[in-house]
Design a protein around this motif. Structure first.
Motif, PDB file in Angstrom:
ATOM      1  N   THR A 171      45.147  45.070  44.268  1.00 51.69           N
ATOM      2  CA  THR A 171      44.415  45.056  42.996  1.00 51.69           C
ATOM      3  C   THR A 171      45.272  44.451  41.893  1.00 51.69           C
ATOM      4  OG1 THR A 171      43.115  47.002  43.617  1.00 51.69           O
ATOM      5  CG2 THR A 171      43.285  46.495  41.266  1.00 51.69           C
ATOM      6  N   ARG A 172      46.529  44.886  41.812  1.00 51.81           N
ATOM      7  CA  ARG A 172      47.424  44.338  40.791  1.00 51.81           C
ATOM      8  C   ARG A 172      47.657  42.845  41.010  1.00 51.81           C
ATOM      9  NH1 ARG A 172      49.743  49.720  40.895  1.00 51.81           N
ATOM     10  NH2 ARG A 172      50.958  49.248  42.762  1.00 51.81           N
ATOM     11  N   LEU A 173      47.732  42.454  42.283  1.00 50.60           N
ATOM     12  CA  LEU A 173      47.955  41.044  42.590  1.00 50.60           C
ATOM     13  C   LEU A 173      46.738  40.200  42.203  1.00 50.60           C
ATOM     14  CD1 LEU A 173      49.954  39.053  43.802  1.00 50.60           C
ATOM     15  CD2 LEU A 173      49.017  39.557  46.072  1.00 50.60           C
ATOM     16  N   ARG A 174      45.545  40.703  42.492  1.00 49.25           N
ATOM     17  CA  ARG A 174      44.324  39.973  42.128  1.00 49.25           C
ATOM     18  C   ARG A 174      44.169  39.850  40.612  1.00 49.25           C
ATOM     19  NH1 ARG A 174      40.408  39.486  46.178  1.00 49.25           N
ATOM     20  NH2 ARG A 174      40.786  40.697  48.074  1.00 49.25           N
ATOM     21  N   GLU A 175      44.552  40.907  39.899  1.00 49.29           N
ATOM     22  CA  GLU A 175      44.317  40.949  38.453  1.00 49.29           C
ATOM     23  C   GLU A 175      45.454  40.348  37.648  1.00 49.29           C
ATOM     24  OE1 GLU A 175      43.661  45.045  37.692  1.00 49.29           O
ATOM     25  OE2 GLU A 175      41.633  45.064  38.564  1.00 49.29           O
ATOM     26  N   TYR A 176      46.475  39.850  38.327  1.00 46.48           N
ATOM     27  CA  TYR A 176      47.626  39.311  37.591  1.00 46.48           C
ATOM     28  C   TYR A 176      47.197  38.138  36.715  1.00 46.48           C
ATOM     29  CZ  TYR A 176      52.024  37.015  36.559  1.00 46.48           C
ATOM     30  OH  TYR A 176      53.078  36.420  35.909  1.00 46.48           O
ATOM     31  N   ARG A 177      47.664  38.144  35.485  1.00 50.64           N
ATOM     32  CA  ARG A 177      47.388  37.039  34.550  1.00 50.64           C
ATOM     33  C   ARG A 177      48.698  36.504  33.987  1.00 50.64           C
ATOM     34  NH1 ARG A 177      43.419  37.443  36.803  1.00 50.64           N
ATOM     35  NH2 ARG A 177      41.278  37.605  36.079  1.00 50.64           N
TER      36      ARG A 177
END
Length: 371
Positions: free
Chosen positions: A365-371
């Motif tokens: 989840t953190r990897l997908r949402e990284y900006r």
């Protein structure tokens, strides 16, 4: 003779390389302590830094290794003399094709009273005993990471600690993929224990380092190498399997792991991967070897890709808190090289599948949402 001596100076590095291919101990001994003085086509005269070096070359069987290397490079076997400044030259013992040089062990009475204490290479079984006892002591002290690494050491070699041969350092010969895991912190923990155990066996050790094992090659090495180059470089996982074989319980689907905890994390990644739709799944690369921008060759435990992003999962052991500074530095270099997220999973967090699955999903989840 001057022209032939100049020619020998040019090819001497090739002789040293041939020596290194046969025996690392001899290579270091010659490379650091000798130089070409004269060559007349039949006799090679080398200058040596001390009488102790000369004694060590003879007593350790290094003269025979040099003889073989000269035969390989020159296609002939010149006599070899050693000269220490202010002393009379003496000839090294010769080996013959009927008596393989690597098996010759010659001892001659050339040791002077001042250098009679010079150390020579002890029998290999003694070094293996030191290695085994060190590994068990590290385990008993709670440093299982170091103990596990020592269990993968294939051999131990002793090399001169300085150019005068005043002491010897221990070189742990390990599969190439393991060398990066022998960090300064790991070797600093191993060294005092190894030194203590060696001392109990009347061996004086100055330092402990790790070096990659030389590849096992035959006369057809060129053909084999060309075939591999044509097919592309072998993967790190392939080299790991060849180097040490598959440890029971530490392999899955052809992948080789270092610990049970890594296997558990891999299984968790597979479970999550299986639950995702095909059009938005993940890729998992266990223990890939990579060259980071700073020039270091590092192996993360898992490299994971999802939604066009790349992240790393590291499985940290119970003693990993000691490596906080080193981990922070490495993580920074990973990020500078394009790895957007690094997750560290403690060993104690891998006992329950449900907890582990939750950690993996949080990482994704953190990897997908990284900006």
């Amino acid at each position: 003779m001057a022209e032939m001596t100049a020619g020998m100076h040019k090819i001497w590095p090739h002789v040293l390389q041939a020596v290194k291919n046969r025996r690392r101990f001899t290579w270091i001994l010659l490379e650091q302590n000798t130089d070409v003085l004269f060559y007349d086509g039949t006799t090679l005269t080398l200058s040596a830094t001390s009488q102790g070096v000369c004694d060590n070359i003879v007593a350790s069987g290094s003269s025979a290794v040099l003889d073989e290397a000269l035969a390989e490079v020159l296609s002939t076997r010149p006599a070899v003399e050693l000269v220490v400044e202010g002393q009379t030259p003496f000839a090294l013992p010769r080996s013959t094709p009927q008596s393989p040089a690597t098996e010759v062990r010659v001892s001659v009475a050339v040791t002077t009273p001042e250098t009679s204490g010079e150390a020579t290479e002890p029998p290999t079984p003694a070094l293996h005993l030191v290695l085994a006892q060190t590994a068990f002591l590290m385990h008993e002290q709670g440093n299982n990471q170091a103990a596990a690494l020592l269990a993968d050491v294939e051999d131990v070699e002793l090399v001169p600690g300085n150019r005068f041969g005043d002491w010897q350092d221990a070189v742990l010969i390990v599969p190439p993929y393991l060398v990066p895991r022998f960090t300064e912190e790991v070797t600093a923990a191993i060294q005092p224990v190894f030194e203590h155990v060696a001392g109990r066996h009347s061996l004086e050790i100055g330092a402990v380092t790790a070096a990659p094992a030389l590849p096992d090659i035959g006369d057809d090495w060129r053909q084999i190498l060309q075939e591999r180059l044509a097919k592309g470089a072998a993967s790190n996982q392939a080299s790991r399997t060849r180097a040490r074989g598959v440890v029971p319980g530490l392999s899955r689907e052809g992948f080789v792991f270092d610990s049970r905890e890594e296997v558990l994390v891999y299984e968790a990644l597979k479970r999550v991967q299986a639950s995702l739709p095909e059009e938005s799944t993940i890729s998992v690369f266990p223990l890939p070897l990579g060259r980071v921008g700073v020039g270091n060759a590092w192996t993360p435990d898992f490299l994971v890709t999802v939604a066009g992003r790349v992240g790393i999962i590291e499985v940290d052991g119970p003693h990993h808190h000691r490596r906080f500074g080193a981990d922070a530095t490495r993580d920074r270099h990973w990020r500078n090289s394009g790895i957007v997220h690094i997750e560290r999973i403690l060993v104690e967090e891998t006992s329950a599948d449900t907890d582990l699955d939750a950690l993996v999903r949080q990482f994704l989840t953190r990897l997908r949402e990284y900006r």
